[in-house]
Write an enzyme that holds these catalytic residues in place. Structure first.
Site, PDB file in Angstrom:
ATOM      1  N   SER A 129     -29.688  -6.274 -24.632  1.00  0.00           N
ATOM      2  CA  SER A 129     -29.232  -6.399 -25.999  1.00  0.00           C
ATOM      3  C   SER A 129     -27.962  -7.180 -26.291  1.00  0.00           C
ATOM      4  O   SER A 129     -27.942  -8.232 -26.229  1.00  0.00           O
ATOM      5  CB  SER A 129     -29.298  -4.580 -26.130  1.00  0.00           C
ATOM      6  OG  SER A 129     -29.067  -4.410 -27.515  1.00  0.00           O
ATOM      7  N   ASP A 155     -39.975  -6.236 -30.556  1.00  0.00           N
ATOM      8  CA  ASP A 155     -38.517  -5.578 -30.158  1.00  0.00           C
ATOM      9  C   ASP A 155     -38.101  -5.424 -31.533  1.00  0.00           C
ATOM     10  O   ASP A 155     -37.911  -6.116 -32.352  1.00  0.00           O
ATOM     11  CB  ASP A 155     -37.628  -6.583 -29.416  1.00  0.00           C
ATOM     12  CG  ASP A 155     -36.173  -5.931 -28.897  1.00  0.00           C
ATOM     13  OD1 ASP A 155     -35.725  -5.080 -29.806  1.00  0.00           O
ATOM     14  OD2 ASP A 155     -35.948  -6.194 -28.132  1.00  0.00           O
ATOM     15  N   HIS A 200     -37.409  -2.305 -27.008  1.00  0.00           N
ATOM     16  CA  HIS A 200     -36.160  -3.182 -26.897  1.00  0.00           C
ATOM     17  C   HIS A 200     -35.632  -3.183 -25.304  1.00  0.00           C
ATOM     18  O   HIS A 200     -35.229  -2.424 -24.444  1.00  0.00           O
ATOM     19  CB  HIS A 200     -34.972  -2.161 -27.588  1.00  0.00           C
ATOM     20  CG  HIS A 200     -33.861  -3.011 -27.677  1.00  0.00           C
ATOM     21  ND1 HIS A 200     -33.465  -4.073 -28.145  1.00  0.00           N
ATOM     22  CD2 HIS A 200     -32.429  -2.275 -27.457  1.00  0.00           C
ATOM     23  CE1 HIS A 200     -32.346  -4.589 -28.058  1.00  0.00           C
ATOM     24  NE2 HIS A 200     -31.674  -3.490 -27.586  1.00  0.00           N
TER      25      HIS A 200
END
Length: 515
Positions: A235, A454, A484
């Site tokens: 991320s 995602d 994610h």
């Protein structure tokens, strides 16, 4: 005010697990024990600040690894000193908290593997011990290491408001203002948040940038005894990894970037990307439950409209308002395995007229515990974001985005359009740059993993990161799936390719696909 972008990937999964009664321990300040050090296979190059070498008092530190409160067996904690301001490396320092589990096979040890799980604002000292089972194969030959980056939790963590102030904002501030009075309250709260950060954390606030954290990483690499930095970023951790590779290309070791932030996007670009990404994930969720995406989206949008005027009751006496419901809808979209929670939460709201589950998911996303206490992640996330970016759209610019963002997503668009202006409104620190720079010519291959479904870091960002890193550096691996993050998301194909690269140096062919 929660921000949808770059939420810590694994902390969302862990928070959802808590809803079903699974507990996990945290770590606390280290208790010193015996001094230990690792001798690298080759001398670790000294970290540099531009052309000047950092002082020996920092580069020659010995880490005092000690016990970590409430952590599982085998984990040790330490602190490392870093310059507060790298422009003045002999000036004030701050301490960063680290956590480590040593490699199981010491005779075939490859060095340290540093993790950042995202946010920004996620505590690696908390998350890595919780998530370690996901990385057991890597722990065979790597010391697993993470840390609380500067401005986060134990590492001079930024604090901006009290628990009571946070609770008041969640209850009274409409994140999608419809009237001048609501807009005034929205921007007034945003300004007050920034002033609260300045009042409580003024010393560190200008220095919590991603570029400074990347410099911290290079100092940690040298102190850990590694000639090159082996790194796993998830991320926001991919933005941090790209920044590190740009600043220190010759120090880049085996690096994986999973759930990738678009390095070419400014504040509006990120918001537009996420509007598309979350709507795409919501469409996929609705299809999986046999619903027409357009009709299902309209139904959820209508629920949110009703909650804007008439919040739902919950069992603890609080109300589920529109903003909290939106957060509760966002959270389970991070993982396909959590979609069942979304079904249950929406059903409860529609059929029973109560908001218990959606509120519980919003509380978990916002790091609010059962006693009404909040973690500092929202403060850290905002401080880092706003120290990074010069792109601070105005209220008028946010209003101008509303029609196009609503068209992209009737559920998420309005919130994300307003967020472009509210997030860093009247921030007390000037941002460093318009968007990250990830060009890393001269670095070795960096594996970039993008997942097609995602929601938080849409797949297109992975392509752009691979391109930005440069030809021969960025190696794109596409995961056809949802959620994610791919490595911890259950893709055996991705895990095999990532492990092959990190453990054996086998770089997948650029453009490889897992499904």
């Amino acid at each position: 005010m929660p921000k949808l972008i770059r939420a810590t990937a694994l902390s969302v999964t862990a928070a959802l697990a808590l809803l079903t009664g699974c507990d996990s321990g945290g770590t606390d300040s280290p208790a010193p024990e015996a001094k230990t050090s690792t001798t690298p296979a080759a001398p670790a190059p000294a970290p540099k600040n531009g052309d000047s070498v950092l002082p020996a008092s920092l580069t020659s530190q010995t880490l005092n690894w000690g016990s970590c409160k409430d952590s599982p067996s085998g984990w040790r904690c330490a602190t490392v000193k870093v310059p507060l301001d790298y422009a003045h490396p002999t000036g004030d320092t701050i301490s960063l908290a680290l956590v480590r589990k040593k490699a199981k096979d010491s005779s075939h040890r490859l060095g340290s593997l540093l993790f950042n799980f995202g946010g920004p604002g996620g505590s690696g000292v908390d998350i890595l011990p919780q998530a370690a089972s996901e990385y057991g194969s890597l722990n065979d030959r790597y010391d697993l290491v993470s840390w609380d980056p500067r401005g986060v939790s134990r590492s001079a963590g930024v604090v901006c408001r009290t628990d009571a102030q946070q609770a008041t904002a969640e209850r009274s501030v409409d994140l999608t203002p419809d009237t001048p009075a609501e807009a005034s309250a929205y921007f007034g709260d945003a300004a007050a948040f920034g002033q609260g950060c300045k009042a409580r954390s003024a010393k560190v606030l200008p220095y919590v940038t991603t570029s400074n954290t990347a410099r911290d990483m290079d100092l940690m690499r040298a102190v850990l005894g590694d000639a090159k930095l082996n790194y796993f970023g998830i991320s926001y951790g991919t933005e941090l990894g790209g920044t590190y590779a740009h600043l220190f290309p010759s120090h880049v070791g085996r690096t994986v970037l999973d759930a990738v932030v678009d390095p070419t996007a400014d504040a509006v670009g990120h918001a537009r990307n996420q509007t598309l990404g979350f709507q795409r994930a919501l469409d996929d969720y609705l299809k999986s439950t046999g619903q027409d995406p357009k009709a299902g989206t309209a139904k959820i949008a209508a629920l949110l409209d009703r909650l804007d005027k008439n919040p739902l009751p919950t069992s603890d006496g609080r109300k589920l308002n529109q903003s909290l419901a939106l957060t509760g809808i966002v959270m389970p979209l991070y993982s396909k395995s959590s979609w069942t929670y979304l079904t249950q939460g929406l059903k409860e709201a529609e059929e029973l007229g109560t908001g218990n589950l959606l509120l519980a998911m919003a509380d978990s996303y916002n790091d609010r515990d059962e006693k009404g206490r909040y973690s500092t992640q929202s403060s850290s996330q905002r401080a880092i974001d706003c120290a990074d970016t010069k792109s601070h759209p105005t209220e008028a610019q946010a209003k101008a985005l509303l029609p196009s963002f609503r068209k992209l997503s009737p559920v998420f668009g309005e919130f994300l359009a307003w967020d472009t202006a509210g997030w860093c409104y009247k921030w007390p620190v000037t941002g460093e740059r318009d968007h990250p720079v990830a060009d890393a010519q001269g670095a070795g291959p960096i594996l970039v993993v993008g997942t097609t479904g995602d929601p938080a870091t849409p797949y297109e960002g992975a392509r752009k990161m691979a391109d930005a890193l440069g030809a021969g550096v960025g190696v794109l691996l596409t995961n056809k799936g949802e959620g994610h993050g791919a490595y911890h998301g259950g893709s055996g194909c991705v895990a095999k390719k990532v492990d092959g690269y990190l453990l054996d140096g086998k770089v997948p062919a650029n453009g490889s696909t897992c499904s």
